[in-house]
Write an enzyme that holds these catalytic residues in place. Structure first.
Site, mmCIF file in Angstrom:
data_model
loop_
_atom_site.group_PDB
_atom_site.id
_atom_site.type_symbol
_atom_site.label_atom_id
_atom_site.label_comp_id
_atom_site.label_asym_id
_atom_site.label_seq_id
_atom_site.Cartn_x
_atom_site.Cartn_y
_atom_site.Cartn_z
ATOM 1 N N CYS A 217 -9.997 5.142 -3.185
ATOM 2 C CA CYS A 217 -9.132 5.681 -2.136
ATOM 3 C C CYS A 217 -9.148 7.204 -2.126
ATOM 4 O O CYS A 217 -9.216 7.855 -3.184
ATOM 5 C CB CYS A 217 -7.701 5.192 -2.349
ATOM 6 S SG CYS A 217 -6.565 5.655 -1.030
ATOM 7 N N CYS B 84 0.860 -1.192 0.000
ATOM 8 C CA CYS B 84 0.000 0.000 0.000
ATOM 9 C C CYS B 84 0.892 1.237 0.000
ATOM 10 O O CYS B 84 1.429 1.643 1.037
ATOM 11 C CB CYS B 84 -0.919 -0.018 1.218
ATOM 12 S SG CYS B 84 -2.138 1.305 1.211
#
Length: 422
Positions: free
Chosen positions: A353, A159
């Site tokens: 996101c 990530c």
């Protein structure tokens, strides 16, 4: 009556417990096991590391909120899983039996894979609230005597968003302090190019993030394979597209935050037939492990193949929206099994996101996560910065309330105004 045990009270585990209680009613026992007594909202950690938030703002005690919903809570670490006997061993020496096990542990932070890295070495982290607080302590000393900063991600990180966030947040904070001109910054990442994000890029993420780094005077090195870190020095090779060494680097720093490689936690990784070689839980389309079908899993701890092979190994991220859909699917599947039906529910491979950039922000949508995609969208704007601040408060409020509603779907998709993704 069935005993359902959930390991890990993070952004997947806590909503899972609430959804499970609402879906199954009170005739079944639900037990949450977590090493800490506190829930932490991990996406806020970059703010904690520069003093924009404190642990009090981003954490809450787990026990009272779960027990209010009739969910048992055990604050302890699972040291072993006997998947054949349906039993867990805890660090305190007790055992817990289960009919269904849900693994939402998140990852193990594998600092040991790069010598000298991590909070106990020479680099900092924003992966946990404790790490973020240590980064804040170090930052307060740094601003008294500023120097070079290195931010980025190690090999086998997955990530990458928090690395970009932290670089931009540092830039914003240093500008506010009037000392940005004294701080050379370099972004060092295992990604093959800026904006790859473990996703093969999303929309114009490459051009937009390169432009943002350039406008903020942040240099970058991609395809970076960090081999070790010494006090004030990062040693790494920059590879070319064929995986050959293009250039060897020794980069000096006064302050560094590097996202580590991740693996599966030891107790989970040690179960034969449960995980892939990196210790991530293997699941089918219904979030079940093929070897042990009464074990379900969701979140960062599940095995998802990388989007593509890269010169320096990297993983695919599991964003909050994706995790939320995994959780909902497994809850409904356990409910079906308890009713004598076969599981039919699946999560989504859509990645959504919101990333803060200090004084602005970036939002991306990748549907599905692995190209080619039906939607590939990446936008920048101050509205994203404000939306993430609002979402932080919204999420923590909902955890206190014990809601089972789909938080990411309700809030983020509404914020993005992408109704067709619902």
């Amino acid at each position: 009556m069935a005993d359902i045990v959930i390991i890990g009270a993070g952004t997947g585990g806590m909503p899972c417990a609430y959804e499970m209680r609402e879906a199954l009613g009170k005739e079944h026992t639900i037990t949450m096991i977590n090493a800490s007594e506190s829930f932490q909202f991990v996406p806020s950690n970059p703010w904690v590391a520069v003093g924009w938030r404190t642990a009090k703002d981003t954490t809450l005690p787990i026990r009272p909120y779960l027990e209010k919903k009739g969910i048992q809570f055990i604050a302890d670490t699972v040291t072993a899983i006997d998947a054949k006997a349906n039993s867990l061993t805890l660090a305190g020496g007790t055992t817990v039996d289960y009919d269904y096990l849900v693994i939402t542990t998140g990852p193990k932070l594998a600092f040991e894979e790069v010598e000298g890295s991590g909070p106990d070495g020479h680099t900092l982290s924003v992966c946990t609230i404790g790490h973020a607080e240590r980064a804040w302590d170090a930052y307060q000393e740094f601003v008294k005597n500023p120097g070079p900063i290195v931010v980025g991600a190690m090999p086998f990180a997955s990530c990458f968003g928090p690395a970009y966030e932290f670089a931009f947040i540092l830039d914003t904070d240093l500008c506010k302090r009037g000392i940005r001109d004294k701080v050379p910054m370099t972004f060092v990442t295992s990604e093959p190019y800026i904006g790859h994000l473990g996703l093969g890029g999303v929309g114009d993420s490459r051009g937009m993030l390169e432009s943002e780094l350039r406008s903020r005077h942040i240099k970058w090195v991609t395809n970076a394979k960090v081999s070790r870190v010494e006090a004030g020095k990062m040693i790494f090779d920059e590879l070319n597209d064929e995986g050959e060494v293009k250039k060897a680097h020794e980069l000096e720093f006064s302050y560094s935050m590097m996202l580590p490689a991740i693996k599966g936690v030891d107790a989970v990784a040690n179960v034969e037939g449960l995980c892939n070689p990196r210790g991530f839980v293997i699941i089918d389309d219904n979030q079940r492990n093929p070897t042990y079908p009464n074990i379900y899993s969701a979140g960062v701890c599940v095995a998802i193949p990388p989007v593509e092979a890269t010169p320096v190994p990297s993983g695919a991220p599991k964003t909050g929206y994706m995790i939320e859909t995994m959780v909902t699917a497994l809850v409904q599947n356990i409910k079906q099994e308890l009713s004598g039906q076969q599981p039919t529910h699946t999560g989504t491979w859509n990645a959504i996101c919101l990333a803060d950039m200090g004084d602005t922000g970036a939002a991306f949508v990748a549907c599905p996560q692995i190209p080619p995609r039906n939607v590939s969208w990446f936008k920048k704007g101050k509205w994203v910065h404000l939306a993430k601040i609002a979402f932080e408060k919204y999420f923590i409020r909902k955890m206190k309330k014990g809601t089972s509603e789909p938080i990411y779907e309700k809030y983020i998709l509404k914020a993005l105004k992408i109704e067709k993704l619902k």
